[in-house]
Scaffold this active site. Structure first.
Site, PDB file in Angstrom:
ATOM      1  N   LYS A 136       0.840  -1.204   0.000  1.00 48.58           N
ATOM      2  CA  LYS A 136       0.000   0.000   0.000  1.00 48.58           C
ATOM      3  C   LYS A 136       0.872   1.250   0.000  1.00 48.58           C
ATOM      4  O   LYS A 136       0.571   2.244  -0.672  1.00 48.58           O
ATOM      5  CB  LYS A 136      -0.929  -0.004   1.216  1.00 48.58           C
ATOM      6  CG  LYS A 136      -1.800   1.244   1.322  1.00 48.58           C
ATOM      7  CD  LYS A 136      -2.817   1.153   2.436  1.00 48.58           C
ATOM      8  CE  LYS A 136      -3.659   2.433   2.483  1.00 48.58           C
ATOM      9  NZ  LYS A 136      -4.776   2.345   3.450  1.00 48.58           N
ATOM     10  N   HIS A 274     -10.141 -30.515 -33.791  1.00 50.13           N
ATOM     11  CA  HIS A 274     -10.907 -29.324 -33.385  1.00 50.13           C
ATOM     12  C   HIS A 274     -11.894 -29.640 -32.270  1.00 50.13           C
ATOM     13  O   HIS A 274     -13.077 -29.292 -32.335  1.00 50.13           O
ATOM     14  CB  HIS A 274     -11.620 -28.710 -34.590  1.00 50.13           C
ATOM     15  CG  HIS A 274     -10.694 -28.358 -35.715  1.00 50.13           C
ATOM     16  ND1 HIS A 274      -9.591 -27.544 -35.545  1.00 50.13           N
ATOM     17  CD2 HIS A 274     -10.671 -28.740 -37.014  1.00 50.13           C
ATOM     18  CE1 HIS A 274      -8.954 -27.428 -36.689  1.00 50.13           C
ATOM     19  NE2 HIS A 274      -9.576 -28.145 -37.593  1.00 50.13           N
TER      20      HIS A 274
END
Length: 513
Positions: A136, A274
């Site tokens: 922070k 596929h």
């Protein structure tokens, strides 16, 4: 005032060298527990955390650093006069660097038979709190969670006497990613102990396996991630024995092949193109199974992916080597088989010893949609035995029933609307991904490379019209397995009876969109 670094790490890789160089740069070291002991044993003086807090460790070490003297030193903004005035009045000295990696929660839960109590004790509290405080206030505090960043920090400290803001910002970002990953991993572990519940708030965490060359298409960036924790029977654990790096499409297609393969216990080969199966065969050995899978569609298997649930022997390898295959996945390869297959430079050979392991029943299936996620349980079931029901006048023969159950496993894993034709535990025709069911039936019949007379048909969802049954009958199909459940079931049953076709309802649908 000398700068200070607080160091407390469970992963001690490179920490002695790093701390030694910080000391050489005039930075004081504050440390705790095992880290302090390691540093002192290597001749590096440290300030005990007790001398910072004036408060002893307690509750078996659960509380060491949760103290204003620590968090005040981290959170005070150096260019904020009031902050600096307050910490001076409280006799708190700034801490300029934090080097922390957390209790090994992931390693703990990965152990066989680990108890909940042990897992709980390896949840770090003070570490994440300090990391978040430092991140922070990253403008003033350097924060490191990854030993791989020690070199960059030392390089900048040596060259300029300080770490650049850009580096501090990137390190802070790593912290919030790291602590979010850590908390998500804990939540995921606890959630797995409760079956059958989908949470109101879902946070998931994954770890990067590799950067991919591109996604489905060359203009898309892509990365392969794995689930955190123990994952069995997954492509993420496969050992690549030969060939170039897997692509996005390779991984997606191979996963489809594996998921279908796991439905079978007997020697079976699945060929995929596929994400859809283009050939599936079960046989008395893996060579027989491969011949069946190949014969279903010799055109589509070219350039496809093959998954087998038995070791690949030389005889099978020689047969496979006759065509171009992208990937072969198997639990193992005989040495002679490897020599045969590795003669082709680009084929990928993947060894997956626990190839038969399925996803757990409480696993989640995830589909990304714009702005959200669709979450569902995995489609784990095949059918419920007591729900199988013969709905026609003619009951199936034993062989027809075997072939219907074989085909049912395949159709579960192809795109809807899906139809599979099979005979002698071999797919003959597969019609996936059609916008109506009659097209799927017609495509499967037309695509069949082998005479379909006497074969069976599996449909992933019910037949709302009798046209599909009539098309099947005219092709010589003798048995149909489908979920049932249409308001027009009677039309299909009546048509089946007219042609002497036996029909079985499973009571379970398997859409795959």
């Amino acid at each position: 005032m000398k700068k200070r670094a607080l160091i407390s790490v469970s992963d001690k890789t490179g920490i002695v060298e790093f701390a030694g160089k910080l000391k050489a740069l005039g930075i004081e070291i504050i440390s705790t527990g095992g880290t302090a002991k390691t540093l002192m044993e290597n001749g590096i003086d440290v300030i005990s955390i007790f001398h910072i807090t004036g408060f002893p460790e307690c509750l078996d070490g659960r509380i060491k650093t949760l103290h204003p003297a620590v968090h005040g030193g981290l959170l005070a903004m150096r260019d904020h006069p009031e902050h600096m005035k307050q910490i001076e009045a409280l006799n708190i000295q700034p801490i300029d660097m934090v080097v922390i990696n957390l209790y090994p929660f992931k390693e703990t839960i990965a152990k066989e038979g680990v108890a909940l109590e042990e897992a709980i004790e390896n949840i770090d509290i003070g570490g994440p709190a300090m990391l978040r405080s430092a991140a922070k206030n990253h403008k003033d505090v350097v924060v490191i969670v990854n030993p791989g960043d020690y070199g960059k920090v030392l390089e900048e400290l040596t060259a300029a006497g300080e770490v650049s803001y850009d580096t501090k910002y990137r390190l802070a970002l790593k912290v919030f990613e790291h602590t979010a990953h850590y908390d998500a991993m804990i939540a995921q572990y606890l959630r797995e102990r409760i079956h059958g519940e989908l949470p109101d708030l879902l946070t998931m965490t994954f770890e990067k396996v590799q950067d991919l060359r591109y996604g489905e298409n060359p203009h898309q960036k892509a990365v392969f991630y794995k689930e955190t924790g123990k994952v069995e029977g997954s492509l993420v654990n496969a050992i690549q024995l030969h060939g170039k790096e897997l692509s996005f499409n390779n991984i997606n297609d191979a996963n489809g092949a594996l998921e279908l393969l796991k439905e079978y216990e007997e020697p079976t080969v699945v060929a995929v193109k596929h994400t859809n199966a283009c050939g599936v065969g079960s046989g008395y050995d893996i060579y027989d199974a491969y011949l069946k899978a190949y014969a279903c569609d010799p055109v589509s298997i070219f350039g496809g992916i093959v998954a087998a649930n038995r070791k690949i022997d030389e005889k099978t390898a020689l047969e496979m080597n006759k065509i171009f295959l992208e990937i072969i996945i198997a639990p193992d390869f005989e040495e002679e088989a490897l020599e045969v297959l590795a003669s082709k430079k680009n084929i990928r050979l993947l060894k997956l010893p626990d190839i038969e392991k399925k996803q757990p029943p409480n696993a989640m299936d995830i589909k990304k949609v714009h702005g959200g996620l669709l979450i569902q349980e995995v489609d784990y079931e095949l059918f419920v035995e007591e729900d199988l029901k013969v709905v026609t006048d003619r009951i199936p023969t034993k062989k027809e029933m075997e072939d219907m159950l074989f085909a049912w496993k395949v159709v579960k894993h192809i795109k809807s609307n899906g139809i599979v034709l099979a005979k002698d535990k071999q797919t003959l025709g597969i019609g996936p991904g059609q916008v109506n069911r009659i097209w799927a039936v017609e495509n499967a019949i037309r695509q069949a490379n082998i005479q379909v007379k006497g074969s069976v048909l599996a449909s992933d969802a019910f037949f709302p019209f009798s046209d599909c049954v009539e098309a099947a009958a005219k092709a010589g199909i003798t048995a149909i397995i489908q979920p049932g459940g249409s308001v027009r079931d009677e039309e299909s049953i009546e048509m089946a009876n007219r042609y002497g076709i036996t029909m079985v309802f499973t009571g379970m649908r398997h859409f795959k969109h």
